[in-house]
Write a protein that holds these residues in place. Structure first.
Motif, short mmCIF file in Angstrom:
data_model
loop_
_atom_site.label_atom_id
_atom_site.label_comp_id
_atom_site.label_asym_id
_atom_site.label_seq_id
_atom_site.Cartn_x
_atom_site.Cartn_y
_atom_site.Cartn_z
N CYS A 69 0.84 -1.19 0.00
CA CYS A 69 0.00 0.00 0.00
C CYS A 69 0.87 1.24 0.00
N CYS A 70 0.74 2.05 -1.05
CA CYS A 70 1.42 3.33 -1.18
C CYS A 70 0.35 4.40 -1.03
N GLN A 71 0.45 5.24 0.00
CA GLN A 71 -0.64 6.14 0.37
C GLN A 71 -0.15 7.59 0.45
N HIS A 72 -1.03 8.51 0.03
CA HIS A 72 -0.75 9.94 0.20
C HIS A 72 -2.01 10.64 0.69
N ASP A 73 -1.84 11.81 1.32
CA ASP A 73 -2.98 12.54 1.89
C ASP A 73 -3.69 13.42 0.88
N ASN A 74 -2.95 13.97 -0.05
CA ASN A 74 -3.54 14.81 -1.11
C ASN A 74 -2.68 14.67 -2.35
N PRO A 75 -3.17 15.12 -3.49
CA PRO A 75 -2.43 14.91 -4.75
C PRO A 75 -1.04 15.55 -4.76
N LEU A 76 -0.81 16.57 -3.94
CA LEU A 76 0.48 17.24 -3.93
C LEU A 76 1.44 16.67 -2.89
N ALA A 77 0.94 15.76 -2.04
CA ALA A 77 1.78 15.18 -0.98
C ALA A 77 2.62 14.03 -1.52
N LEU A 78 3.73 13.79 -0.86
CA LEU A 78 4.55 12.63 -1.21
C LEU A 78 3.88 11.37 -0.68
N ALA A 79 3.90 10.32 -1.48
CA ALA A 79 3.29 9.06 -1.07
C ALA A 79 4.30 8.24 -0.28
N ARG A 80 3.80 7.54 0.73
CA ARG A 80 4.65 6.71 1.58
C ARG A 80 3.98 5.35 1.78
N CYS A 81 4.79 4.35 2.01
CA CYS A 81 4.27 3.01 2.30
C CYS A 81 3.54 3.05 3.64
N ALA A 82 2.39 2.34 3.71
CA ALA A 82 1.59 2.29 4.92
C ALA A 82 0.95 0.91 5.05
N ASP A 83 0.51 0.58 6.27
CA ASP A 83 -0.18 -0.69 6.50
C ASP A 83 -1.51 -0.71 5.78
N LYS A 84 -1.93 -1.90 5.38
CA LYS A 84 -3.27 -2.05 4.81
C LYS A 84 -4.30 -1.89 5.92
N ALA A 85 -5.52 -1.58 5.53
CA ALA A 85 -6.59 -1.32 6.49
C ALA A 85 -7.03 -2.61 7.18
N SER A 86 -7.27 -2.52 8.49
CA SER A 86 -7.71 -3.68 9.27
C SER A 86 -9.25 -3.70 9.32
N GLU A 87 -9.79 -4.72 9.95
CA GLU A 87 -11.24 -4.88 10.02
C GLU A 87 -11.89 -3.68 10.71
N ASN A 88 -13.01 -3.23 10.17
CA ASN A 88 -13.80 -2.10 10.66
C ASN A 88 -13.09 -0.75 10.54
N SER A 89 -12.06 -0.65 9.74
CA SER A 89 -11.42 0.64 9.50
C SER A 89 -11.68 1.07 8.05
N GLY A 90 -11.43 2.34 7.76
CA GLY A 90 -11.68 2.89 6.44
C GLY A 90 -10.78 2.26 5.39
N CYS A 91 -11.31 2.14 4.17
CA CYS A 91 -10.56 1.50 3.09
C CYS A 91 -10.95 2.08 1.73
N SER A 92 -10.13 1.78 0.76
CA SER A 92 -10.42 2.06 -0.65
C SER A 92 -10.43 0.73 -1.39
N PRO A 93 -11.29 0.59 -2.39
CA PRO A 93 -11.20 -0.61 -3.23
C PRO A 93 -9.85 -0.61 -3.95
N GLN A 94 -9.32 -1.79 -4.26
CA GLN A 94 -8.05 -1.85 -4.99
C GLN A 94 -8.22 -1.28 -6.38
N THR A 95 -7.19 -0.55 -6.81
CA THR A 95 -7.20 0.06 -8.14
C THR A 95 -5.97 -0.37 -8.92
N ILE A 96 -5.97 -0.05 -10.19
CA ILE A 96 -4.80 -0.35 -11.02
C ILE A 96 -3.74 0.73 -10.89
N TYR A 97 -4.08 1.88 -10.28
CA TYR A 97 -3.15 3.01 -10.21
C TYR A 97 -2.04 2.77 -9.19
#
Length: 111
Positions: free
Chosen positions: A44-72
């Motif tokens: 998981c490579c995550q960023h807070d906004n389009p201008l922010a640098l993306a950083r590796c982060a843990d995948k979402a655990s049960e009952n936490s917020g998530c995004s569907p997997q994308t090709i991007y």
């Protein structure tokens, strides 16, 4: 031409001689800069906004917020851990307007 080939072979030999378990481009730990989720150990490579640098982060655990997997490969909210599903708006409108967030659920615990 032979000198170039020797230089390339020598460079490859040095690169493979002392492999580091943590890579420069792949196998990155959480918090390290990334350009795609495939580079991260957590996938998981995550960023807070389009201008922010993306950083590796843990995948979402049960009952936490998530995004569907994308090709991007870059997310505002990481997708779910293995075995969980992201109950989210999976329409094209949700993807375009960046509102396709949901909650990680265990499919075996549904009633």
């Amino acid at each position: 031409m032979e000198k170039v080939l020797v230089l390339v072979l020598l460079t490859l030999a040095v690169a493979y001689a002392a492999p580091d378990p943590r890579g420069i481009i792949v196998n990155l730990d959480n918090g390290e800069l990334c350009m795609n989720s495939a580079q991260c150990k957590s996938k998981c490579c995550q960023h807070d906004n389009p201008l922010a640098l993306a950083r590796c982060a843990d995948k979402a655990s049960e009952n936490s917020g998530c995004s569907p997997q994308t090709i991007y490969g870059i997310y505002y909210v990481c997708p779910c851990e293995r075995g969980l599903t992201c109950e989210a708006d999976k329409t094209i409108i949700g993807a375009i307007t960046n509102t396709n967030y949901g909650i990680c659920q265990d499919p075996s615990s549904k009633k």
